[in-house]
Write a protein that holds these residues in place. Sequence first.
Motif, mmCIF file in Angstrom:
data_model
loop_
_atom_site.group_PDB
_atom_site.id
_atom_site.type_symbol
_atom_site.label_atom_id
_atom_site.label_comp_id
_atom_site.label_asym_id
_atom_site.label_seq_id
_atom_site.Cartn_x
_atom_site.Cartn_y
_atom_site.Cartn_z
ATOM 1 N N ARG A 210 0.808 -1.216 0.000
ATOM 2 C CA ARG A 210 0.000 0.000 0.000
ATOM 3 C C ARG A 210 0.842 1.267 0.000
ATOM 4 O O ARG A 210 0.586 2.207 -0.751
ATOM 5 C CB ARG A 210 -0.917 0.002 1.235
ATOM 6 C CG ARG A 210 -1.776 1.245 1.355
ATOM 7 C CD ARG A 210 -2.606 1.206 2.625
ATOM 8 N NE ARG A 210 -1.772 1.296 3.813
ATOM 9 C CZ ARG A 210 -2.095 0.771 4.978
ATOM 10 N NH1 ARG A 210 -3.211 0.089 5.108
ATOM 11 N NH2 ARG A 210 -1.299 0.907 6.025
ATOM 12 N N GLU A 211 1.885 1.289 0.837
ATOM 13 C CA GLU A 211 2.616 2.537 1.007
ATOM 14 C C GLU A 211 3.566 2.846 -0.140
ATOM 15 O O GLU A 211 4.123 3.934 -0.196
ATOM 16 C CB GLU A 211 3.332 2.520 2.354
ATOM 17 C CG GLU A 211 2.355 2.613 3.513
ATOM 18 C CD GLU A 211 2.998 2.388 4.861
ATOM 19 O OE1 GLU A 211 4.149 2.819 5.038
ATOM 20 O OE2 GLU A 211 2.355 1.760 5.729
ATOM 21 N N ASP A 216 1.672 7.966 2.645
ATOM 22 C CA ASP A 216 1.256 8.507 3.944
ATOM 23 C C ASP A 216 0.024 7.806 4.504
ATOM 24 O O ASP A 216 -0.603 8.296 5.444
ATOM 25 C CB ASP A 216 0.983 10.012 3.817
ATOM 26 C CG ASP A 216 2.226 10.769 3.413
ATOM 27 O OD1 ASP A 216 3.226 10.686 4.147
ATOM 28 O OD2 ASP A 216 2.224 11.406 2.347
ATOM 29 N N TRP A 218 -0.675 5.564 6.684
ATOM 30 C CA TRP A 218 -0.326 4.834 7.891
ATOM 31 C C TRP A 218 -0.709 5.704 9.084
ATOM 32 O O TRP A 218 -1.204 6.821 8.908
ATOM 33 C CB TRP A 218 1.158 4.473 7.927
ATOM 34 C CG TRP A 218 2.107 5.617 7.750
ATOM 35 C CD1 TRP A 218 2.396 6.271 6.585
ATOM 36 C CD2 TRP A 218 2.879 6.258 8.764
ATOM 37 N NE1 TRP A 218 3.299 7.279 6.816
ATOM 38 C CE2 TRP A 218 3.617 7.294 8.136
ATOM 39 C CE3 TRP A 218 3.029 6.055 10.130
ATOM 40 C CZ2 TRP A 218 4.484 8.121 8.852
ATOM 41 C CZ3 TRP A 218 3.904 6.878 10.835
ATOM 42 C CH2 TRP A 218 4.621 7.897 10.185
ATOM 43 N N GLN A 220 0.388 7.268 12.913
ATOM 44 C CA GLN A 220 1.447 7.578 13.875
ATOM 45 C C GLN A 220 0.818 7.762 15.250
ATOM 46 O O GLN A 220 -0.043 8.631 15.437
ATOM 47 C CB GLN A 220 2.186 8.851 13.450
ATOM 48 C CG GLN A 220 3.382 9.212 14.296
ATOM 49 C CD GLN A 220 4.071 10.459 13.782
ATOM 50 O OE1 GLN A 220 3.427 11.469 13.517
ATOM 51 N NE2 GLN A 220 5.378 10.391 13.637
ATOM 52 N N ASP A 237 4.400 3.274 15.050
ATOM 53 C CA ASP A 237 3.909 3.504 13.699
ATOM 54 C C ASP A 237 3.122 2.276 13.265
ATOM 55 O O ASP A 237 3.637 1.154 13.299
ATOM 56 C CB ASP A 237 5.062 3.755 12.730
ATOM 57 C CG ASP A 237 5.833 5.023 13.067
ATOM 58 O OD1 ASP A 237 5.278 5.867 13.794
ATOM 59 O OD2 ASP A 237 6.995 5.150 12.631
ATOM 60 N N HIS A 239 1.209 0.181 10.424
ATOM 61 C CA HIS A 239 1.153 0.002 8.969
ATOM 62 C C HIS A 239 0.221 -1.147 8.576
ATOM 63 O O HIS A 239 0.289 -1.633 7.452
ATOM 64 C CB HIS A 239 2.558 -0.270 8.425
ATOM 65 C CG HIS A 239 3.542 0.829 8.716
ATOM 66 N ND1 HIS A 239 3.706 1.928 7.896
ATOM 67 C CD2 HIS A 239 4.402 1.015 9.757
ATOM 68 C CE1 HIS A 239 4.628 2.731 8.402
ATOM 69 N NE2 HIS A 239 5.059 2.199 9.532
ATOM 70 N N HIS A 241 -3.282 -3.302 7.613
ATOM 71 C CA HIS A 241 -4.434 -3.008 6.766
ATOM 72 C C HIS A 241 -5.404 -2.124 7.551
ATOM 73 O O HIS A 241 -5.544 -2.274 8.774
ATOM 74 C CB HIS A 241 -5.132 -4.301 6.342
ATOM 75 C CG HIS A 241 -4.251 -5.229 5.537
ATOM 76 N ND1 HIS A 241 -3.547 -4.804 4.424
ATOM 77 C CD2 HIS A 241 -3.966 -6.548 5.678
ATOM 78 C CE1 HIS A 241 -2.878 -5.826 3.924
ATOM 79 N NE2 HIS A 241 -3.105 -6.888 4.667
ATOM 80 N N ALA A 245 -5.978 -1.851 11.532
ATOM 81 C CA ALA A 245 -5.378 -0.714 12.231
ATOM 82 C C ALA A 245 -6.255 -0.248 13.392
ATOM 83 O O ALA A 245 -5.745 0.283 14.377
ATOM 84 C CB ALA A 245 -5.131 0.442 11.259
ATOM 85 N N TYR A 292 -6.574 10.421 1.505
ATOM 86 C CA TYR A 292 -5.367 9.636 1.211
ATOM 87 C C TYR A 292 -4.642 10.132 -0.032
ATOM 88 O O TYR A 292 -3.555 9.645 -0.343
ATOM 89 C CB TYR A 292 -5.736 8.158 1.073
ATOM 90 C CG TYR A 292 -6.218 7.549 2.371
ATOM 91 C CD1 TYR A 292 -5.323 7.245 3.387
ATOM 92 C CD2 TYR A 292 -7.567 7.308 2.600
ATOM 93 C CE1 TYR A 292 -5.751 6.706 4.589
ATOM 94 C CE2 TYR A 292 -8.015 6.768 3.802
ATOM 95 C CZ TYR A 292 -7.100 6.473 4.789
ATOM 96 O OH TYR A 292 -7.537 5.945 5.983
ATOM 97 N N PRO A 298 0.500 11.705 7.720
ATOM 98 C CA PRO A 298 -0.281 10.528 8.064
ATOM 99 C C PRO A 298 -1.358 10.889 9.078
ATOM 100 O O PRO A 298 -1.400 12.006 9.601
ATOM 101 C CB PRO A 298 0.761 9.598 8.680
ATOM 102 C CG PRO A 298 1.710 10.537 9.356
ATOM 103 C CD PRO A 298 1.775 11.769 8.476
#
Length: 500
Positions: A210-211, A216, A218, A220, A237, A239, A241, A245, A292, A298
């Motif tokens: 994805r990244e 960005d 993701w 934080q 951080d 990352h 799915h 998340a 996105y 992020p």
Amino acid sequence: MTATAHPLLTQPEGKTLEFKRDLSSPRNVLKTLVAFANSAGGRLVIGVDDARNVIGVHDPLAEEERICNLIADGIAPRLLPNVDLLSVVRPNMETATVLVIEVFPSSARPHHLCAQGPEQGVYLRLGSSNRQAGPDWIAETRRAALGQVFDEQPMPGLTRQDLDMDAMARLFGPDRPLDTHRLQTLKLLRPDQGHLVPTRGAVLLFGRAREQHFPDAWVQCGRFRGRDKVEIFDQQDIHAHLPDAVTDIELFLKKHAFKSARFGAMQREDAWSIPLTMLREAIINALVHADYAQRGTPMRVAFFDDRIDIESPGLLLPGMTLDDMKSGISRIRNPVIARVFRELRLSEQWGSGVKRIFAEAAALGLPEPQLEEIATGVRLRIWLESAQEVPAEETRQESQPEPKARLESRLESRLESSLAAQVFILLSTREAGKAELAPLLGHRSVSGELHKQVRRMLDMNLIEMTLPDKPNSRLQRYRLTAHGRALLAQAADSAPKENP
């Protein structure tokens, strides 16, 4: 129109209202009108000074003609606001006339100042100020004008194999098989030049890389000491799915929260020092509505002593205000992501999340959450509950932190290995390879026991490879699976047993 104290003149300046003394700075006036048209509309009042004194305009009809000519010559595409004359009786009983220019959200956006052009002359309303729009916002607005949605667009060059089909099957479950028809219905796949390719929404939700496409996309997370960002205590951080998340962010917040045990009517009830239901709603809302397409920022979750701030990249969609959000009005920026979250029962109803957050805060007796537009997007601030005394005859509370040692002890009993528990905790905060894990464990090199425990946890489906097709790659790293995250949550939630 005549008024002695018109309600408009008593309101504060903000997203949809601004006052100007006169037309001596026509460029700033035009900037405001462009910003209103590109945002949620608004009214500009000419003839009121900074102290909110009604000065009036000297020749109302001439000034009305002048502002109409300035708009016609200085703004493109053509803008047609309402221009009214408002007569106001001042404290000295004299009458003054002000100009009220009302701009509506425009379907012809983005509007721009002709003198600066369509790339540099686009402005947005951010609070009570005007801000030059960036290329990402301009591109989004132009897509909207063509009836295009960002996360529905195909990604040529990618195939179904670029999606983590195993993760999708795990999340949707065996009762909802994801055949080709279903994937198209959810707009995770769509035809492009004779082939079915993933959409941007599909890659954002389940993309293996994805990244690479959305750098960005993701989250934080940070835990700060005190009430500002001077001293950070812990950070992570995330990352995973996007649906996963939600759980990972919740685990991070629980890691730094306190748990209370309430006893009443022969039943134990666990309660956290943070409002988890509200926070989960806020996290889901931020993930679903983030922009996105925006680069450089992020999503952020900041945990302070007195509050938790959740910042979602992307300004409000044109026509939307913060008051609209509070009242339950919503416009979906990412319909593909929103539909999948709803199908996974992560969100119940589109558009009602923010309203439910405010309602629950009131029900819990918490201060009202704060919604704010910031330079990079929207911030939701949730205040934390202060300690409350509970009558001893009804409950007994034992507030206790969840220290790393206690969590490690519980995991050790489940994994039957102290080393496995340590590795498991490290992988709960980051992806890492064996070479990275060894020094964190206090080892000089990768030991045979570390190889053994990593393999054992792979076999137990508690961790997984980031490069499953290249198991021996020097770039191989490991992360928790959904099963592993569930075990971690179970261990974090387990409270010490009471002695009989």
